[in-house]
Design a protein around this motif. Structure first.
Motif, PDB file in Angstrom:
ATOM      1  N   ARG A  26     -26.138  22.818  64.220  1.00  0.00           N
ATOM      2  CA  ARG A  26     -25.464  21.611  64.641  1.00  0.00           C
ATOM      3  C   ARG A  26     -24.161  21.604  63.571  1.00  0.00           C
ATOM      4  NH1 ARG A  26     -28.759  16.153  64.689  1.00  0.00           N
ATOM      5  NH2 ARG A  26     -28.694  16.157  62.545  1.00  0.00           N
ATOM      6  N   LEU A  27     -24.251  22.135  62.691  1.00  0.00           N
ATOM      7  CA  LEU A  27     -23.048  22.176  61.613  1.00  0.00           C
ATOM      8  C   LEU A  27     -22.035  22.958  62.089  1.00  0.00           C
ATOM      9  CD1 LEU A  27     -24.645  22.207  57.739  1.00  0.00           C
ATOM     10  CD2 LEU A  27     -22.721  20.630  58.725  1.00  0.00           C
ATOM     11  N   TYR A  28     -22.519  24.238  62.615  1.00  0.00           N
ATOM     12  CA  TYR A  28     -21.401  25.338  63.185  1.00  0.00           C
ATOM     13  C   TYR A  28     -20.798  24.290  64.442  1.00  0.00           C
ATOM     14  CZ  TYR A  28     -20.047  28.518  66.570  1.00  0.00           C
ATOM     15  OH  TYR A  28     -19.080  29.155  67.347  1.00  0.00           O
ATOM     16  N   CYS A  29     -21.540  23.590  65.076  1.00  0.00           N
ATOM     17  CA  CYS A  29     -20.773  22.802  66.189  1.00  0.00           C
ATOM     18  C   CYS A  29     -20.116  21.940  65.694  1.00  0.00           C
ATOM     19  CB  CYS A  29     -21.941  22.208  67.111  1.00  0.00           C
ATOM     20  SG  CYS A  29     -22.993  23.535  68.141  1.00  0.00           S
ATOM     21  N   SER A  30     -20.226  21.064  64.478  1.00  0.00           N
ATOM     22  CA  SER A  30     -19.499  20.310  63.957  1.00  0.00           C
ATOM     23  C   SER A  30     -18.255  20.924  63.689  1.00  0.00           C
ATOM     24  CB  SER A  30     -20.354  19.607  62.897  1.00  0.00           C
ATOM     25  OG  SER A  30     -21.459  18.660  63.257  1.00  0.00           O
ATOM     26  N   PHE A  31     -18.123  22.058  62.939  1.00  0.00           N
ATOM     27  CA  PHE A  31     -16.990  22.486  62.220  1.00  0.00           C
ATOM     28  C   PHE A  31     -16.216  23.138  63.560  1.00  0.00           C
ATOM     29  CE2 PHE A  31     -19.542  23.255  58.320  1.00  0.00           C
ATOM     30  CZ  PHE A  31     -18.680  22.378  57.547  1.00  0.00           C
ATOM     31  N   VAL A  32     -16.592  23.636  64.574  1.00  0.00           N
ATOM     32  CA  VAL A  32     -15.957  24.140  65.810  1.00  0.00           C
ATOM     33  C   VAL A  32     -15.207  23.163  66.728  1.00  0.00           C
ATOM     34  CG1 VAL A  32     -16.519  26.392  65.117  1.00  0.00           C
ATOM     35  CG2 VAL A  32     -17.726  25.000  66.951  1.00  0.00           C
ATOM     36  N   MET A  33     -16.083  22.049  66.599  1.00  0.00           N
ATOM     37  CA  MET A  33     -16.017  21.044  67.951  1.00  0.00           C
ATOM     38  C   MET A  33     -15.151  19.674  67.299  1.00  0.00           C
ATOM     39  SD  MET A  33     -19.109  21.881  70.031  1.00  0.00           S
ATOM     40  CE  MET A  33     -19.058  21.152  71.560  1.00  0.00           C
ATOM     41  N   GLU A  34     -15.861  19.214  66.320  1.00  0.00           N
ATOM     42  CA  GLU A  34     -15.430  17.905  65.731  1.00  0.00           C
ATOM     43  C   GLU A  34     -15.970  17.854  64.130  1.00  0.00           C
ATOM     44  OE1 GLU A  34     -17.322  14.594  67.735  1.00  0.00           O
ATOM     45  OE2 GLU A  34     -19.182  15.173  67.342  1.00  0.00           O
ATOM     46  N   TYR A  35     -15.284  17.126  63.242  1.00  0.00           N
ATOM     47  CA  TYR A  35     -15.708  16.997  62.067  1.00  0.00           C
ATOM     48  C   TYR A  35     -15.460  15.746  61.340  1.00  0.00           C
ATOM     49  CZ  TYR A  35     -15.976  18.169  56.937  1.00  0.00           C
ATOM     50  OH  TYR A  35     -16.247  18.279  55.617  1.00  0.00           O
TER      51      TYR A  35
END
Length: 268
Positions: A91-100
């Motif tokens: 989920r952290l990976y997704c947060s960094f590449v999709m939304e922060y």
């Protein structure tokens, strides 16, 4: 000696005597009533998701206290912690590449705390770890979640790998607590700090589920359109509901135990 029970204790005793179907109906009604209550007292429903992550972090803080002060990990499932670390990392990976946003910060703190718990169980307190009782096979949940993510994932404009990762962490989070519940079934004894942790997970899941349901109502369904088309929006809601129901039974018995302990007895 005559037992004089408080009103809540009388209600809990009545519920305990009801057949399973009635209990399930009462659980649904109670959940709906709680949603209505939250909708009117919480003005910004985005805060519910932040509250859910905060309660999750509080539950992990209870575990850290248990591990550092009690110096034991008895009753704690390492496999649930491994699954938690896995879905948080994805989920952290997704947060960094999709939304922060603020959720990225909260997830980072929760992941660090979870990794500390894993470190303590694996290396510092290994002798107290109930490895024979923590026997839930992880491939029972990891593989089905991966396959489901391949079939049903967001239909947004993001890279396909990122959309698959997003779906995978949503599905895995929904079932990550199963090894912990299996361990408690195997031991037949629920250690207090572990019970507090699982109850915190239950509260966190309910708040997260309430966030999604109320957001859908507030946007009159537009949120589902924003998530994409096809089965994905429904699967997000279903995952939240499934995890809430997985923990609902434990939370019921947790509250019942607290109420039972609160009975007042009169000597006559």
């Amino acid at each position: 000696m005559r037992a004089s029970k408080r009103p809540l204790g009388v209600v809990m005793a009545w519920v305990r005597r009801q057949p399973p179907k009635v209990k399930a109906f009462l659980a649904v009604v109670t959940g709906m009533a709680a949603l209505v209550f939250i909708r009117f007292i919480v003005h910004d429903h985005d805060n519910l998701f932040v509250a859910a992550e905060a309660v999750h972090a509080l539950g992990i803080a209870v575990l850290i206290y248990k591990l550092t002060k009690e110096r034991t990990c008895a009753g704690l499932s390492l496999k649930t912690q491994d699954l938690t670390a896995l879905f948080l990392a994805v989920r952290l990976y997704c947060s960094f590449v999709m939304e922060y946003d603020i959720h990225t910060v909260l997830d980072t703190a929760t992941l660090v705390a979870t990794l500390f718990v894993i470190y303590m169980i694996r290396f510092k307190l290994r002798s107290t770890y109930m490895v024979d009782k923590d026997n839930f096979a992880l491939y029972y949940v990891v593989i089905p979640c991966a396959v489901l993510a391949l079939v049903v994932h967001p239909s947004t404009s993001h890279n396909i790998a990122n959309r698959f990762s997003w779906a995978f962490c949503v599905y895995l989070e929904a079932v990550s607590v199963l090894p912990q519940l299996r361990l408690m079934q195997n031991t037949k004894i629920v250690e207090p700090f572990t019970a507090h942790y699982v109850f915190a997970l239950g509260v966190a899941r309910f708040l997260s589920c309430a966030h999604w349901v109320l957001q859908v109502l507030d946007t009159r369904g537009r949120l589902l359109t924003a998530l994409g088309y096809g089965l994905w929006p429904s699967m997000v809601l279903l995952s939240e509901i499934v995890q809430t129901f997985i923990l609902a039974d434990f939370c019921y018995y947790y509250v019942k135990r607290l109420v039972t302990a609160a009975y007042v007895y009169d000597l006559t």
